[in-house]
Design a protein around this motif. Structure first.
Motif, PDB file in Angstrom:
ATOM      1  N   ASP A 123     -10.722 -44.734  -5.573  1.00 22.37           N
ATOM      2  CA  ASP A 123     -11.040 -46.066  -5.035  1.00 22.37           C
ATOM      3  C   ASP A 123     -12.011 -46.773  -5.970  1.00 22.37           C
ATOM      4  O   ASP A 123     -11.835 -47.937  -6.314  1.00 22.37           O
ATOM      5  CB  ASP A 123     -11.647 -45.952  -3.624  1.00 22.37           C
ATOM      6  CG  ASP A 123     -10.604 -45.650  -2.554  1.00 22.37           C
ATOM      7  OD1 ASP A 123     -10.994 -45.315  -1.430  1.00 22.37           O
ATOM      8  OD2 ASP A 123      -9.399 -45.729  -2.876  1.00 22.37           O
ATOM      9  N   ALA A 124     -13.028 -46.038  -6.425  1.00 20.01           N
ATOM     10  CA  ALA A 124     -14.030 -46.637  -7.325  1.00 20.01           C
ATOM     11  C   ALA A 124     -13.398 -46.985  -8.670  1.00 20.01           C
ATOM     12  O   ALA A 124     -13.661 -48.049  -9.238  1.00 20.01           O
ATOM     13  CB  ALA A 124     -15.179 -45.662  -7.527  1.00 20.01           C
ATOM     14  N   ALA A 125     -12.525 -46.118  -9.143  1.00 22.31           N
ATOM     15  CA  ALA A 125     -11.899 -46.350 -10.461  1.00 22.31           C
ATOM     16  C   ALA A 125     -10.994 -47.571 -10.432  1.00 22.31           C
ATOM     17  O   ALA A 125     -10.883 -48.316 -11.400  1.00 22.31           O
ATOM     18  CB  ALA A 125     -11.106 -45.116 -10.871  1.00 22.31           C
ATOM     19  N   THR A 126     -10.356 -47.776  -9.293  1.00 22.95           N
ATOM     20  CA  THR A 126      -9.404 -48.885  -9.177  1.00 22.95           C
ATOM     21  C   THR A 126     -10.099 -50.234  -9.373  1.00 22.95           C
ATOM     22  O   THR A 126      -9.561 -51.152  -9.965  1.00 22.95           O
ATOM     23  CB  THR A 126      -8.724 -48.844  -7.800  1.00 22.95           C
ATOM     24  OG1 THR A 126      -8.081 -47.572  -7.667  1.00 22.95           O
ATOM     25  CG2 THR A 126      -7.701 -49.957  -7.660  1.00 22.95           C
ATOM     26  N   THR A 127     -11.354 -50.301  -8.929  1.00 22.40           N
ATOM     27  CA  THR A 127     -12.076 -51.577  -9.032  1.00 22.40           C
ATOM     28  C   THR A 127     -12.951 -51.631 -10.281  1.00 22.40           C
ATOM     29  O   THR A 127     -13.570 -52.633 -10.559  1.00 22.40           O
ATOM     30  CB  THR A 127     -12.975 -51.762  -7.793  1.00 22.40           C
ATOM     31  OG1 THR A 127     -13.836 -50.612  -7.687  1.00 22.40           O
ATOM     32  CG2 THR A 127     -12.126 -51.860  -6.530  1.00 22.40           C
ATOM     33  N   ALA A 128     -12.951 -50.537 -11.054  1.00 25.68           N
ATOM     34  CA  ALA A 128     -13.807 -50.517 -12.256  1.00 25.68           C
ATOM     35  C   ALA A 128     -13.247 -51.457 -13.315  1.00 25.68           C
ATOM     36  O   ALA A 128     -12.043 -51.708 -13.388  1.00 25.68           O
ATOM     37  CB  ALA A 128     -13.877 -49.092 -12.813  1.00 25.68           C
ATOM     38  N   VAL A 129     -14.144 -51.948 -14.154  1.00 26.95           N
ATOM     39  CA  VAL A 129     -13.718 -52.896 -15.195  1.00 26.95           C
ATOM     40  C   VAL A 129     -12.743 -52.224 -16.172  1.00 26.95           C
ATOM     41  O   VAL A 129     -11.730 -52.788 -16.556  1.00 26.95           O
ATOM     42  CB  VAL A 129     -14.972 -53.414 -15.971  1.00 26.95           C
ATOM     43  CG1 VAL A 129     -14.548 -54.242 -17.176  1.00 26.95           C
ATOM     44  CG2 VAL A 129     -15.855 -54.219 -15.035  1.00 26.95           C
ATOM     45  N   ASP A 130     -13.078 -50.953 -16.527  1.00 29.59           N
ATOM     46  CA  ASP A 130     -12.236 -50.290 -17.529  1.00 29.59           C
ATOM     47  C   ASP A 130     -11.317 -49.277 -16.863  1.00 29.59           C
ATOM     48  O   ASP A 130     -11.176 -48.142 -17.315  1.00 29.59           O
ATOM     49  CB  ASP A 130     -13.133 -49.584 -18.561  1.00 29.59           C
ATOM     50  CG  ASP A 130     -14.097 -48.604 -17.881  1.00 29.59           C
ATOM     51  OD1 ASP A 130     -14.688 -47.773 -18.582  1.00 29.59           O
ATOM     52  OD2 ASP A 130     -14.217 -48.685 -16.627  1.00 29.59           O
ATOM     53  N   SER A 131     -10.666 -49.712 -15.774  1.00 30.35           N
ATOM     54  CA  SER A 131      -9.806 -48.753 -15.038  1.00 30.35           C
ATOM     55  C   SER A 131      -8.664 -48.244 -15.921  1.00 30.35           C
ATOM     56  O   SER A 131      -8.126 -47.175 -15.692  1.00 30.35           O
ATOM     57  CB  SER A 131      -9.248 -49.423 -13.782  1.00 30.35           C
ATOM     58  OG  SER A 131      -8.450 -50.528 -14.144  1.00 30.35           O
ATOM     59  N   GLY A 132      -8.330 -49.017 -16.950  1.00 32.36           N
ATOM     60  CA  GLY A 132      -7.256 -48.568 -17.856  1.00 32.36           C
ATOM     61  C   GLY A 132      -7.616 -47.306 -18.602  1.00 32.36           C
ATOM     62  O   GLY A 132      -6.745 -46.579 -19.088  1.00 32.36           O
ATOM     63  N   ALA A 133      -8.917 -46.999 -18.677  1.00 32.72           N
ATOM     64  CA  ALA A 133      -9.343 -45.782 -19.386  1.00 32.72           C
ATOM     65  C   ALA A 133      -9.156 -44.551 -18.506  1.00 32.72           C
ATOM     66  O   ALA A 133      -9.316 -43.427 -18.960  1.00 32.72           O
ATOM     67  CB  ALA A 133     -10.807 -45.915 -19.786  1.00 32.72           C
ATOM     68  N   ILE A 134      -8.828 -44.764 -17.252  1.00 31.26           N
ATOM     69  CA  ILE A 134      -8.666 -43.643 -16.324  1.00 31.26           C
ATOM     70  C   ILE A 134      -7.211 -43.166 -16.396  1.00 31.26           C
ATOM     71  O   ILE A 134      -6.319 -43.732 -15.778  1.00 31.26           O
ATOM     72  CB  ILE A 134      -9.020 -44.055 -14.884  1.00 31.26           C
ATOM     73  CG1 ILE A 134     -10.413 -44.664 -14.809  1.00 31.26           C
ATOM     74  CG2 ILE A 134      -8.879 -42.854 -13.943  1.00 31.26           C
ATOM     75  CD1 ILE A 134     -11.548 -43.690 -15.005  1.00 31.26           C
ATOM     76  N   THR A 135      -6.955 -42.152 -17.211  1.00 32.90           N
ATOM     77  CA  THR A 135      -5.575 -41.688 -17.375  1.00 32.90           C
ATOM     78  C   THR A 135      -5.311 -40.362 -16.683  1.00 32.90           C
ATOM     79  O   THR A 135      -4.187 -39.847 -16.732  1.00 32.90           O
ATOM     80  CB  THR A 135      -5.238 -41.543 -18.879  1.00 32.90           C
ATOM     81  OG1 THR A 135      -6.225 -40.684 -19.484  1.00 32.90           O
ATOM     82  CG2 THR A 135      -5.257 -42.903 -19.565  1.00 32.90           C
ATOM     83  N   ASP A 136      -6.346 -39.796 -16.088  1.00 31.77           N
ATOM     84  CA  ASP A 136      -6.118 -38.610 -15.254  1.00 31.77           C
ATOM     85  C   ASP A 136      -7.110 -38.625 -14.098  1.00 31.77           C
ATOM     86  O   ASP A 136      -8.042 -39.423 -14.061  1.00 31.77           O
ATOM     87  CB  ASP A 136      -6.205 -37.316 -16.080  1.00 31.77           C
ATOM     88  CG  ASP A 136      -7.628 -36.966 -16.533  1.00 31.77           C
ATOM     89  OD1 ASP A 136      -7.829 -35.802 -16.918  1.00 31.77           O
ATOM     90  OD2 ASP A 136      -8.511 -37.848 -16.512  1.00 31.77           O
ATOM     91  N   ASP A 137      -6.896 -37.774 -13.134  1.00 33.83           N
ATOM     92  CA  ASP A 137      -7.730 -37.768 -11.936  1.00 33.83           C
ATOM     93  C   ASP A 137      -9.149 -37.333 -12.270  1.00 33.83           C
ATOM     94  O   ASP A 137     -10.127 -37.866 -11.743  1.00 33.83           O
ATOM     95  CB  ASP A 137      -7.098 -36.843 -10.895  1.00 33.83           C
ATOM     96  CG  ASP A 137      -5.606 -37.098 -10.784  1.00 33.83           C
ATOM     97  OD1 ASP A 137      -4.820 -36.316 -11.360  1.00 33.83           O
ATOM     98  OD2 ASP A 137      -5.235 -38.129 -10.212  1.00 33.83           O
TER      99      ASP A 137
END
Ligand SMILES: Nc1ccn([C@@H]2O[C@H](COP(=O)(O)OP(=O)(O)OP(=O)(O)O)[C@@H](O)[C@H]2O)c(=O)n1
Ligand SMILES: C[C@](O)(CO)[C@H](O)COP(=O)(O)O
Length: 237
Positions: A184-198
């Motif tokens: 949930d936090a990652a989804t709203t983060a500015v650099d959510s594109g950097a989140i490529t794994d859980d």
């Protein structure tokens, strides 16, 4: 105090289109080792008595899953999103009615058909006593180069020390509530594109997941060149 013994649920994101595979359809349904790619991961989880239930997230328009998913032990969630993270987050929302906050969720790519019961139970044994959770991964054994900015000609810009570098695999295993809150936090983060794994969502949330050595057989089938390698592993006893 929660005295309920922890339960372990599998969640397989399988709503991708397999663009890099350049195939006629989504790669998770390609025949590999005598059955659809996705079925290998489903069967690996179903072979483990540790796994309470398997959820698989597919796209709303998926017309192939019904012929692949077994009739028992698996629930199909037609909640796939535009990204891997969105598919997983959508699935976690639906799973809330069946999973406790303290239950473990093992998120595993449908594109990793080489997973087996041994690797699943190794992860559970080593991470199940860890306060945060963790993931299968492989220590880097090659020298690592970073290319320069010119994408026309790949030339070395620098060599990166491989000390303490690991290549993330899946399953990645976290308790439901932590994983849900981190995504949930990652989804709203500015650099959510950097989140490529859980795990990177959990890291961004302030935690340090445990690394557990996996196996090269658990490779992600991403490019056409991966098919033969995966088949060789699947053919080996
Ligand atoms: N919107 C998405 C994208 C990916 N995945 C799943 O996430 C796993 C890992 O993703 P990847 O290997 O990148 O699969 P694809 O996204 O299908 O491949 P590509 O990036 O080449 O399109 C796969 O099991 C894939 O089905 C998903 O559930 N939902
Ligand atoms: C989750 C993963 O398999 C860990 O290595 C990887 O990040 C998935 O990347 P993809 O581009 O979604 O295949």
């Amino acid at each position: 105090m929660n005295c309920t013994a922890p339960r372990y649920f599998a969640l397989i994101p399988a709503a991708g289109v397999g663009a890099r595979m350049v195939a006629d359809g989504p790669k998770q349904y390609m025949s590999l080792g005598g059955k659809p790619m996705l079925r290998h991961a489903l069967d690996a989880f179903l072979a483990s008595e540790k796994i309470s239930h398997v959820f698989v997230a597919v796209s709303a328009g998926d017309r192939q899953i019904d012929a692949v998913a077994p009739s028992h032990g698996v629930t199909v969630l037609r909640c796939g999103g535009a990204t891997r993270m969105e598919s997983i987050r959508n699935a976690l929302v639906v799973m809330a009615s069946a999973v406790l906050d303290t239950d473990w969720v093992l998120v595993h790519d449908a594109a990793r058909p080489g997973l087996d019961r041994m690797l699943i139970e190794k992860l559970i044994a080593e991470v199940g006593v860890h306060p945060v959770g963790g993931l299968l991964a492989l220590p880097v054994v090659d020298t690592v180069k970073r290319a320069g900015a010119d994408s026309a000609v790949f030339a070395v810009a620098t060599t990166i020390s491989r000390d303490a570098l690991w290549l993330a695999q899946t399953p990645q295993m976290f308790r439901y509530r932590l994983l849900r809150d981190a995504l949930d936090a990652a989804t709203t983060a500015v650099d959510s594109g950097a989140i490529t794994d859980d795990a990177s969502a959990v890291e961004a949330f302030g935690h340090a997941p445990m690394l557990v050595e996996g196996h090269p057989r658990n490779l992600k089938v991403t490019l056409p060149r991966d098919i033969r390698i995966a088949e060789m592993y699947l053919a080996a006893p």
